[in-house]
Design a protein around this motif. Structure first.
Motif, PDB file in Angstrom:
ATOM      1  N   TYR A  23      -7.040  -2.500  -2.847  1.00  0.00           N
ATOM      2  CA  TYR A  23      -7.959  -2.273  -3.970  1.00  0.00           C
ATOM      3  C   TYR A  23      -9.169  -1.451  -3.531  1.00  0.00           C
ATOM      4  O   TYR A  23      -9.593  -0.517  -4.230  1.00  0.00           O
ATOM      5  N   ILE A  35      -6.796   0.864 -11.655  1.00  0.00           N
ATOM      6  CA  ILE A  35      -7.607   0.331 -10.541  1.00  0.00           C
ATOM      7  C   ILE A  35      -9.082   0.669 -10.791  1.00  0.00           C
ATOM      8  O   ILE A  35      -9.959  -0.183 -10.657  1.00  0.00           O
ATOM      9  N   THR A  90       0.900  -1.171   0.000  1.00  0.00           N
ATOM     10  CA  THR A  90       0.000   0.000   0.000  1.00  0.00           C
ATOM     11  C   THR A  90       0.933   1.214   0.000  1.00  0.00           C
ATOM     12  O   THR A  90       1.339   1.695   1.050  1.00  0.00           O
ATOM     13  N   GLN A 145      -2.272   1.441  -5.079  1.00  0.00           N
ATOM     14  CA  GLN A 145      -1.412   0.564  -5.855  1.00  0.00           C
ATOM     15  C   GLN A 145      -0.151   0.266  -5.058  1.00  0.00           C
ATOM     16  O   GLN A 145       0.108   0.874  -4.021  1.00  0.00           O
ATOM     17  N   SER A 175      -3.452  -3.894  -8.270  1.00  0.00           N
ATOM     18  CA  SER A 175      -3.459  -3.619  -6.829  1.00  0.00           C
ATOM     19  C   SER A 175      -3.258  -4.979  -6.166  1.00  0.00           C
ATOM     20  O   SER A 175      -3.785  -5.977  -6.642  1.00  0.00           O
TER      21      SER A 175
END
Ligand SMILES: [Zn+2]
Length: 263
Positions: free
Chosen positions: A198, A217, A23, A203, A192
């Protein structure tokens, strides 16, 4: 014309990275062990694979800090044997991208044609300096390799749709698989990494174009809704525990994904 008859997930073991890579910039200092796997597709037109996992020896040599754990049973030849196939029986491999954890088993598929985005092959051969580790496994360029270069979105075979979803890498593809009966499966590869990432449009920290990455995404979310597809996560340890692994047939996560068309 007929769609895929059987889909199986081939376990490739696990790797470790920091949460802040999963993340992007969030969660620094927490190592996370995550799964790596590939997809075996039995289709009336042939036997296909989507990605091929990582090679233990390569990772130990080039990226040992990712602490690879892969048993002899988790190699591509051993996983295919579990399903009753030999590596030389694979007709085609589609690489979502050429990062080392997605193409490490290509070299075993000596009769397969490699399908990938044209820009991805160029980038993997001559990566930007910050991408050199990600593209650290060049064995996809083995002596038997035959490349078919793709561009844009396309239907690879009946019910196997590839969507160009750049950002993580320049030529990244996601795959939507229609099945005979059942919800379509949307393998977004590394757009992701996890369900939580997500859900928040996050991403990974590894990318060539983060703006394109966010668009991808959102595109996956639109596609999931349009198709009523089950979004399948690539590097999510928790989701992975709920996935049926080869030799079992994979039919989906069994739950409606965040943007899977339920709303
Ligand atoms: Zn990956």
């Amino acid at each position: 014309m007929a769609k895929a008859t059987r889909v199986r997930l081939l376990d490739s073991g696990t790797l470790v990275i920091d949460q802040s890579h999963i993340t992007w910039n969030i969660g620094c200092g927490t190592p996370v062990r995550f799964p790596v796997y590939s997809v075996l597709i039995e289709h009336p037109d042939g036997l296909f694979m989507f990605d091929t996992g990582y090679d233990l020896e390569l990772v130990n040599a080039v990226l040992p800090f990712e602490l690879p754990e892969q048993t002899p049973e988790q190699t591509v030849p051993a996983q295919l044997a579990k399903c009753g196939f030999k590596p030389e029986e694979i007709d085609a491999v589609i690489n979502s991208h050429l990062h080392f954890d997605h193409c490490g088993g290509n070299k075993h598929l000596v009769n397969a044609t490699t399908f990938l985005h044209q820009d991805e092959l160029r980038e993997a051969r001559t990566p930007e300096p910050f991408e050199r580790l990600g593209y650290g496994d060049k064995s996809f360029d083995h002596p038997n390799a035959k490349f078919e270069l793709l561009d844009g979105d396309l239907e690879f075979a009946d019910g196997i749709h590839l969507f160009h979803t750049p950002g993580h890498t320049i030529g990244h593809y996601s795959m939507l698989l229609e099945l005979e009966g059942g919800r379509p499966l949307l393998f977004m590869a590394d757009v992701s990494y996890t369900a939580a990432a997500y859900a928040s449009d996050l991403q990974a920290g590894f990318h060539i174009d983060p703006v394109a990455g966010v668009r991808s995404i959102r595109r996956i979310k639109r596609l999931a809704k349009e198709w009523g597809a089950d979004v399948i996560f690539t590097h999510d340890a928790e989701a992975f525990r709920g996935y049926a692994l080869a030799p079992e047939t994979f039919t989906g996560s069994g739950v409606l994904s965040a943007a899977g068309g339920a709303q």
